[in-house]
Scaffold this active site. Structure first.
Site, short mmCIF file in Angstrom:
data_model
loop_
_atom_site.label_atom_id
_atom_site.label_comp_id
_atom_site.label_asym_id
_atom_site.label_seq_id
_atom_site.Cartn_x
_atom_site.Cartn_y
_atom_site.Cartn_z
N LYS A 170 0.85 -1.25 0.06
CA LYS A 170 -0.07 0.17 0.06
C LYS A 170 0.97 1.32 0.11
O LYS A 170 2.00 1.37 0.62
CB LYS A 170 -0.93 0.10 1.27
N ASN A 177 -13.28 3.83 -4.38
CA ASN A 177 -12.64 3.96 -3.11
C ASN A 177 -12.30 5.60 -2.73
O ASN A 177 -12.02 6.33 -3.56
CB ASN A 177 -11.70 3.08 -3.02
N CYS A 184 -2.64 9.83 -6.21
CA CYS A 184 -3.52 9.70 -5.17
C CYS A 184 -4.82 10.57 -5.45
O CYS A 184 -4.54 11.75 -5.21
CB CYS A 184 -3.24 9.63 -3.81
N GLY A 191 -11.93 -1.17 -11.66
CA GLY A 191 -12.55 -2.25 -12.20
C GLY A 191 -13.04 -2.18 -13.69
O GLY A 191 -12.42 -1.45 -14.31
N GLY A 239 -5.87 -1.63 -14.35
CA GLY A 239 -7.31 -1.07 -14.33
C GLY A 239 -8.15 -2.08 -14.80
O GLY A 239 -8.04 -2.40 -15.98
N THR A 242 -8.94 -4.26 -8.00
CA THR A 242 -10.41 -4.49 -7.59
C THR A 242 -10.81 -6.17 -7.46
O THR A 242 -11.22 -6.61 -6.47
CB THR A 242 -11.60 -3.90 -8.51
O1 RRO Z 1 -5.53 5.69 -0.48
C1 RRO Z 1 -6.37 5.95 -1.27
O2 RRO Z 1 -7.40 6.53 -1.09
C2 RRO Z 1 -5.91 5.59 -2.81
C3 RRO Z 1 -4.57 5.86 -3.33
BR1 RRO Z 1 -3.24 6.39 -1.99
C4 RRO Z 1 -4.35 5.81 -4.88
O3 RRO Z 1 -3.25 5.92 -5.02
N1 RRO Z 1 -5.39 5.58 -5.58
C5 RRO Z 1 -6.61 5.23 -5.03
O4 RRO Z 1 -7.69 4.85 -5.68
N2 RRO Z 1 -7.17 5.36 -3.53
#
Ligand code: RRO
Length: 310
Positions: free
Chosen positions: A45, A69, A128, A220, A248, A271
């Protein structure tokens, strides 16, 4: 014999299919599970200097088309990811995704990681979409150039970057022009989730996640055509010593095949891994091998980047 072996930035992966940064790769337990699995690498992560709880829940939603997300960079802090590989018998490349909250944070993290010989590579996340009041770095080309300049001077090892989806030829031209200036950039991962998307719960007439008024990163099936286009566009513009990693909407062997045909040297599963769990790597790998057998391809170089434009 069909093989899925590949190389990214000179690092050999026995399987070109591995996890995307994000789902199920935050805790040491999850990283150990990846080490024991069929995934070609262990990718963490994205990490920051200090641990973060991330955004308020609910912050993840999925349906048959994909996911939304707004995790908000929930992670245990870079020291956990820097120390982790010393505690286990590493069976594959260990890649740390880095996404410090400021340029100074990134410098501190990279300064520590650069002497860690158990870290095969870093993937620097420039994209992000879910940090409240912070832009996605790679949508601001001046900022992206500054970041790459600073990283190159702090972290004197080869590294990779994770980009957001681009949509216009001008954006691909400009991004590639900047990336090509930095010889230490040896791989590019496309694409991060499509930022600031909105999914509606029509029964309750609500958003499906809480942060940012319901806006989050789309992943997804929804985004596969965008991911494929990004790999294809960059394969025509980036230096030949830069490897591409596709991500992706990869749920099966054919999805992986399409990304490689567009020019990817490896693919990541996001996903689908979140939804299906660790078994997805063996399943998708077997499906890709079967497709290769049917087409009489022995390794991924036989079809990588060979998409025919009619
Ligand atoms: O942690 C997130 O909300 C997140 C990150 Br760092 C990212 O690079 N891509 C994403 O979809 N969520």
């Amino acid at each position: 014999m069909v093989t899925l072996e590949t190389k990214i930035a000179g690092v050999v992966l026995s399987n070109c299919i591995y996890n995307a940064s994000g789902p199920r790769c935050t805790s040491p337990k999850q990283l150990i599970e990846l080490n024991e699995s069929n995934s070609g690498a262990i990718l963490t992560k994205s990490c920051t200097e200090n641990m973060r709880e991330g955004n308020r829940t609910p912050k993840y939603y999925s349906n048959e088309m994909g996911s939304l997300n707004s995790n908000g960079l929930e992670n245990l802090g870079y020291k956990i990811y820097s120390n982790f590989p010393y505690s286990i018998d590493l069976k594959k490349p260990y890649i740390v995704s880095v996404s410090g909250m400021s340029v100074y944070e990134n410098i501190n993290i990279l300064t520590e990681l650069k002497d860690n010989e158990r870290v095969s590579l870093i993937e620097f996340n420039l994209s992000c979409p879910n940090i409240i009041d912070k832009p996605q770095i790679a949508y601001d080309f001046t900022l992206m150039d500054e970041y790459l300049h600073i990283i190159t001077h702090t972290y004197n090892r080869k590294f990779g970057i994770k980009l957001p989806p681009y949509f216009d030829p001008f954006q691909f031209d400009r991004a590639a022009e900047i990336i090509n200036k930095y010889p230490l950039v040896k791989y590019v991962t496309c694409i991060n989730s499509v930022g600031n998307a909105l999914i509606i719960d029509t029964i309750n007439e609500t958003t499906v996640i809480h942060p940012k008024s319901g806006h989050g990163g789309l992943g997804g099936h929804y985004i596969k055509p965008i991911g494929l286009a990004n790999i294809r566009q960059f394969s025509k513009r980036l230096r030949k010593d830069i490897d591409l990693i596709g991500v992706g909407g990869i749920y099966n062997g054919m999805d992986a095949f399409e990304y490689i045909l567009c020019g990817a040297s490896a693919v990541q599963v996001g996903t689908c891994y979140y939804e299906e769990g660790i078994e997805c790597f063996e399943r998708i790998s077997n499906e890709l091998k079967n497709i290769m057998r049917e087409k009489s391809y022995k390794n991924i170089k036989d079809f990588k980047g060979k998409l025919i434009e009619i």
